[in-house]
Design a protein around this motif. Structure first.
Motif, PDB file in Angstrom:
ATOM      1  N   MET A  34       0.970  -1.097   0.054  1.00  0.00           N
ATOM      2  CA  MET A  34      -0.138   0.015  -0.020  1.00  0.00           C
ATOM      3  C   MET A  34       0.948   1.257  -0.021  1.00  0.00           C
ATOM      4  N   GLY A  35       1.775   1.268   0.887  1.00  0.00           N
ATOM      5  CA  GLY A  35       3.001   2.466   0.993  1.00  0.00           C
ATOM      6  C   GLY A  35       3.667   2.779  -0.496  1.00  0.00           C
ATOM      7  N   LYS A  36       3.995   1.460  -0.955  1.00  0.00           N
ATOM      8  CA  LYS A  36       4.678   1.535  -2.379  1.00  0.00           C
ATOM      9  C   LYS A  36       3.789   2.111  -3.703  1.00  0.00           C
TER      10      LYS A  36
ATOM     11  N   GLU B 135      17.761   9.637 -19.244  1.00  0.00           N
ATOM     12  CA  GLU B 135      17.189   9.738 -17.919  1.00  0.00           C
ATOM     13  C   GLU B 135      16.087   8.947 -17.600  1.00  0.00           C
ATOM     14  N   GLU B 136      15.859   8.082 -16.529  1.00  0.00           N
ATOM     15  CA  GLU B 136      15.017   6.995 -16.177  1.00  0.00           C
ATOM     16  C   GLU B 136      14.555   7.454 -14.649  1.00  0.00           C
ATOM     17  N   ILE B 137      13.565   7.656 -14.223  1.00  0.00           N
ATOM     18  CA  ILE B 137      13.017   7.898 -12.942  1.00  0.00           C
ATOM     19  C   ILE B 137      12.204   6.496 -12.328  1.00  0.00           C
ATOM     20  N   LYS B 138      12.999   6.187 -11.320  1.00  0.00           N
ATOM     21  CA  LYS B 138      12.423   4.956 -10.652  1.00  0.00           C
ATOM     22  C   LYS B 138      12.383   5.184  -9.165  1.00  0.00           C
ATOM     23  N   LEU B 139      11.337   4.202  -8.793  1.00  0.00           N
ATOM     24  CA  LEU B 139      11.383   4.197  -7.161  1.00  0.00           C
ATOM     25  C   LEU B 139      12.099   2.794  -6.680  1.00  0.00           C
ATOM     26  N   MET B 140      13.306   3.180  -5.976  1.00  0.00           N
ATOM     27  CA  MET B 140      13.814   1.732  -5.658  1.00  0.00           C
ATOM     28  C   MET B 140      14.545   1.929  -4.480  1.00  0.00           C
ATOM     29  N   LYS B 141      14.884   0.762  -3.660  1.00  0.00           N
ATOM     30  CA  LYS B 141      15.526   0.710  -2.800  1.00  0.00           C
ATOM     31  C   LYS B 141      17.139   1.158  -2.797  1.00  0.00           C
ATOM     32  N   GLY B 142      17.813   1.447  -1.775  1.00  0.00           N
ATOM     33  CA  GLY B 142      19.060   1.929  -1.795  1.00  0.00           C
ATOM     34  C   GLY B 142      19.972   0.647  -2.538  1.00  0.00           C
ATOM     35  N   ASN B 143      19.609  -0.347  -2.007  1.00  0.00           N
ATOM     36  CA  ASN B 143      20.263  -1.287  -2.411  1.00  0.00           C
ATOM     37  C   ASN B 143      20.266  -1.885  -3.714  1.00  0.00           C
ATOM     38  N   GLU B 144      18.840  -1.820  -4.218  1.00  0.00           N
ATOM     39  CA  GLU B 144      18.510  -2.033  -5.608  1.00  0.00           C
ATOM     40  C   GLU B 144      19.363  -1.100  -6.517  1.00  0.00           C
ATOM     41  N   ALA B 145      19.389   0.132  -6.307  1.00  0.00           N
ATOM     42  CA  ALA B 145      19.889   1.520  -6.874  1.00  0.00           C
ATOM     43  C   ALA B 145      21.490   1.203  -7.175  1.00  0.00           C
ATOM     44  N   ILE B 146      22.102   0.833  -5.835  1.00  0.00           N
ATOM     45  CA  ILE B 146      23.533   0.297  -6.246  1.00  0.00           C
ATOM     46  C   ILE B 146      23.789  -0.570  -7.003  1.00  0.00           C
ATOM     47  N   ALA B 147      22.950  -1.699  -7.157  1.00  0.00           N
ATOM     48  CA  ALA B 147      23.157  -2.941  -8.144  1.00  0.00           C
ATOM     49  C   ALA B 147      22.837  -2.682  -9.397  1.00  0.00           C
ATOM     50  N   GLU B 148      21.920  -1.709  -9.717  1.00  0.00           N
ATOM     51  CA  GLU B 148      21.412  -1.225 -11.148  1.00  0.00           C
ATOM     52  C   GLU B 148      22.766  -0.339 -11.637  1.00  0.00           C
ATOM     53  N   ALA B 149      23.024   0.591 -10.623  1.00  0.00           N
ATOM     54  CA  ALA B 149      23.967   1.584 -11.100  1.00  0.00           C
ATOM     55  C   ALA B 149      25.417   1.003 -11.421  1.00  0.00           C
ATOM     56  N   LEU B 150      25.596  -0.294 -10.562  1.00  0.00           N
ATOM     57  CA  LEU B 150      26.804  -1.058 -10.898  1.00  0.00           C
ATOM     58  C   LEU B 150      26.803  -1.526 -12.486  1.00  0.00           C
ATOM     59  N   ILE B 151      25.454  -2.460 -12.724  1.00  0.00           N
ATOM     60  CA  ILE B 151      25.674  -2.589 -14.077  1.00  0.00           C
ATOM     61  C   ILE B 151      25.738  -1.615 -15.107  1.00  0.00           C
ATOM     62  N   ARG B 152      25.092  -0.545 -14.837  1.00  0.00           N
ATOM     63  CA  ARG B 152      25.290   0.663 -15.864  1.00  0.00           C
ATOM     64  C   ARG B 152      26.596   1.489 -15.780  1.00  0.00           C
ATOM     65  N   ALA B 153      27.256   1.158 -14.833  1.00  0.00           N
ATOM     66  CA  ALA B 153      28.818   2.012 -14.780  1.00  0.00           C
ATOM     67  C   ALA B 153      29.514   0.976 -15.690  1.00  0.00           C
ATOM     68  N   GLY B 154      29.021  -0.178 -16.440  1.00  0.00           N
ATOM     69  CA  GLY B 154      29.906  -1.062 -17.046  1.00  0.00           C
ATOM     70  C   GLY B 154      31.001  -1.764 -16.255  1.00  0.00           C
TER      71      GLY B 154
ATOM     72  N   LEU C 173      19.297   1.623   6.863  1.00  0.00           N
ATOM     73  CA  LEU C 173      18.355   2.630   6.603  1.00  0.00           C
ATOM     74  C   LEU C 173      18.195   3.037   5.047  1.00  0.00           C
ATOM     75  N   ILE C 174      19.361   3.262   4.374  1.00  0.00           N
ATOM     76  CA  ILE C 174      19.375   3.805   3.077  1.00  0.00           C
ATOM     77  C   ILE C 174      19.185   2.798   2.048  1.00  0.00           C
ATOM     78  N   GLY C 175      19.962   1.550   2.675  1.00  0.00           N
ATOM     79  CA  GLY C 175      19.725   0.317   1.847  1.00  0.00           C
ATOM     80  C   GLY C 175      18.413  -0.195   1.772  1.00  0.00           C
ATOM     81  N   GLN C 176      17.514  -0.249   2.706  1.00  0.00           N
ATOM     82  CA  GLN C 176      16.144  -0.827   2.648  1.00  0.00           C
ATOM     83  C   GLN C 176      15.195   0.211   2.373  1.00  0.00           C
ATOM     84  N   MET C 177      15.409   1.862   2.341  1.00  0.00           N
ATOM     85  CA  MET C 177      14.568   2.638   2.012  1.00  0.00           C
ATOM     86  C   MET C 177      14.146   2.773   0.383  1.00  0.00           C
ATOM     87  N   MET C 178      12.938   3.020   0.311  1.00  0.00           N
ATOM     88  CA  MET C 178      12.908   3.460  -1.298  1.00  0.00           C
ATOM     89  C   MET C 178      12.625   4.943  -1.485  1.00  0.00           C
TER      90      MET C 178
END
Lengths: 181, 361
Positions: A18-20, B2-21, B174-179
């Protein structure tokens, strides 16, 4: 506009999703959002909660002690977060299973019979969307069209056929929310 | 694009890693950073860019895979959370000694020992004062948002290769789990061995070509005279990094009476404290070190002149406060406020602490 919100209940009630959906809806109308879940062992069979902030400005702390709105879906969460509602704020809860009613006099209190309405719709999974509908009736911070876009973003594509049912559930919630005090 | 997404910090690092080549990721799961490995396994970058993703048999194996791949000039990352990072320390020291560029991510949880799985900043000392053995330094970046989790990946690799030095991203649960909303960088091509050599010089072990000396990667030197020379070289490099790479953010510091110093998620909490203070007529500024090493000592020293007192806010029992005190060198009162063991301070608590410790009463 800044809305600071906590949603709390049992794991499995759809609290986090719901939050998401709300957070995605905020993004769809170019707002800043943050979504901070409780994570860890307390989620397994215990309580789950998520703080969501939707704002026109850059969000400072995703961690908050006090909220504009609390959406409460079980007794433990009511006991824990009742005091976290800012004076003048909103407490919305599902009375199903609540034996100790909220006691605050300085906030607005509403109920939504989410569990009951979901079983009337013959789909217990619509529970969180009914509650979301009730919330959006009280705080129309995101437009319905953006909620639908948010749903599309947060549901995997194979479940997009369920969107009309979710929309229906949101409307039921909007209709059935009641003011208590 | 540019692509705007809602992501967890952990997911953002993982995706940025792929994109960094990046060429490879080696890791081992641990809460609260398991989404990094999970995301990479789901995204299957080996199909998208050819990047290797491997779940090693242990943290120690993972860091040594980083050592090996890094020695070949590959862009590699590993990640873990506090207990796992402790296991990696031997490898990190070897990597620093051998001057291998790589990225290490620590999504910190409360300690000591297995501790808790909730957020903490108690690995500050470990990150900036060594962690492993020997006189070495990591470049340490502290992201305070999901956006910075994504942005710091490419920045880390740029610095890692420029200085041939490991870089650590010090995040927390906190930053890892937050979206949050995140704008993802465009996809970069992976580099060939030739391109790495052209950009960063010939040091990697990619096969000796005729007409050049062998490139040797080692952290072992049994002759003390030569080891000291190597230490001098490392120290000269560290001075260079201190000169060039200090990063920080100043918020509301103009005319502030009191100064908060906080990094990562604590800095986000402090931004709300500034607003709460304003409502009570207390004018508070914030310096947020973005690089924890090199530390923005000069900036904090300058800021100290203009305020009545300084409070560091950390999710630990008082670690960065020591570096702030060194920077201020006794000319102002420097106090610490912390919650630990996985507890997160609220903005209101921070304001109360500031009132009690700096204003009095």
């Amino acid at each position: 506009m800044t809305e600071e919100l906590i949603i709390a209940g049992f794991g499995g009630q759809g609290v986090l999703s719901m939050g998401k959906i709300l957070a995605y809806s905020g993004i769809m109308q170019d707002q800043e959002v943050s979504w901070l879940p409780s994570y860890g062992p307390e989620m397994r069979g215990g309580t789950a909660n998520v703080s969501v902030i939707i704002s026109d400005e850059r969000i400072s702390s995703p961690v908050l002690q006090f909220f504009d709105t609390a959406i409460i879906l079980n007794q433990q969460s009511l006991d824990k977060f009742q005091e976290a509602v800012k004076p003048g704020g909103v407490l919305l809860y599902d009375p199903n299973g609540i034996t100790h009613l909220p006691t605050r006099k300085d906030i607005k209190i509403y109920t939504i019979e989410g569990a009951k309405e979901a079983s009337a719709l013959k789909n217990s999974k619509t529970f969180n969307m009914i509650v979301l509908g009730a919330y959006l009736k009280l705080k129309p911070i995101v437009k319905m069209e953006n909620v639908i876009k948010g749903l599309k973003k947060s549901l995997p594509e194979r479940h997009h056929n369920l969107i009309p049912m979710n929309e229906e559930a949101i409307k039921v919630g909007m209709d059935k929310v009641k003011q208590v005090s | 694009m540019e692509e705007i997404k809602l992501m967890k910090g952990n997911e953002a690092i993982a995706e940025a890693l792929i994109r960094a080549g990046a060429d490879a990721y080696f890791g081992y799961p641990i809460t609260p950073q398991s989404e990094i490995l999970e995301y990479l396994m789901t995204e299957e970058p080996y199909k998208r860019t050819g990047m290797v993703v491997l779940q090693a048999e242990s943290e120690i194996a993972a860091i040594n895979m980083v050592y090996g791949a890094g020695a070949c000039g590959k862009k590699v990352m590993t990640s873990s959370s506090s207990p796992g990072i402790s296991l990696k320390q031997e490898g990190i020291s070897y990597i620093a000694g051998s001057e291998i560029p790589c990225l290490i991510v620590n999504v910190v949880r409360g300690g000591p020992g297995l501790g808790t799985i909730q957020p903490s900043q108690s690995d500050y000392f470990q990150s900036v004062k060594g962690g492993g053995h020997g006189d070495y330094r990591l470049i340490v970046l502290a992201p305070a948002s999901v956006q910075e989790m994504a942005d710091f990946v490419q920045l880390s690799f740029d610095m890692a290769f420029k200085y041939r030095n490991p870089v650590l991203i010090l995040s927390d649960g906190l930053i890892g789990q937050m979206m949050e909303k995140v704008i993802l960088p465009p996809q970069q091509e992976r580099l060939t061995d030739e391109e790495v050599e052209k950009r960063y010089g010939s040091w990697a072990t990619v096969g000796k070509k005729a007409g050049r000396e062998r490139n040797i990667i080692t952290s072992l030197e049994l002759k003390s005279e030569r080891q000291e020379k190597h230490n001098h070289k490392l120290q000269a490099k560290y001075r260079e990094i201190e000169k060039n790479e200090v990063r920080f953010e100043k918020i509301n510091c103009e005319n502030a009476d009191y100064l908060l110093v906080a990094f990562g998620s604590s800095a986000r909490i402090c931004q709300k404290t500034i607003q709460l203070g304003k409502a009570k007529g207390i004018n508070i500024g914030l310096i947020r070190p973005i690089t924890l090493w090199p530390f923005p000592s000069e900036e904090i020293n300058k800021a100290a002149d203009k305020v009545k007192g300084i409070l560091t806010v950390e999710m630990n029992a008082g670690q960065m406060v020591e570096d702030v005190r060194l920077a201020v060198n006794g000319k102002r009162k420097v106090e610490h406020f912390g919650r630990y063991g996985g507890m997160i301070p609220s903005p209101d608590e921070v304001l109360t602490a500031l009132e009690q410790k700096l204003i009095g009463g």
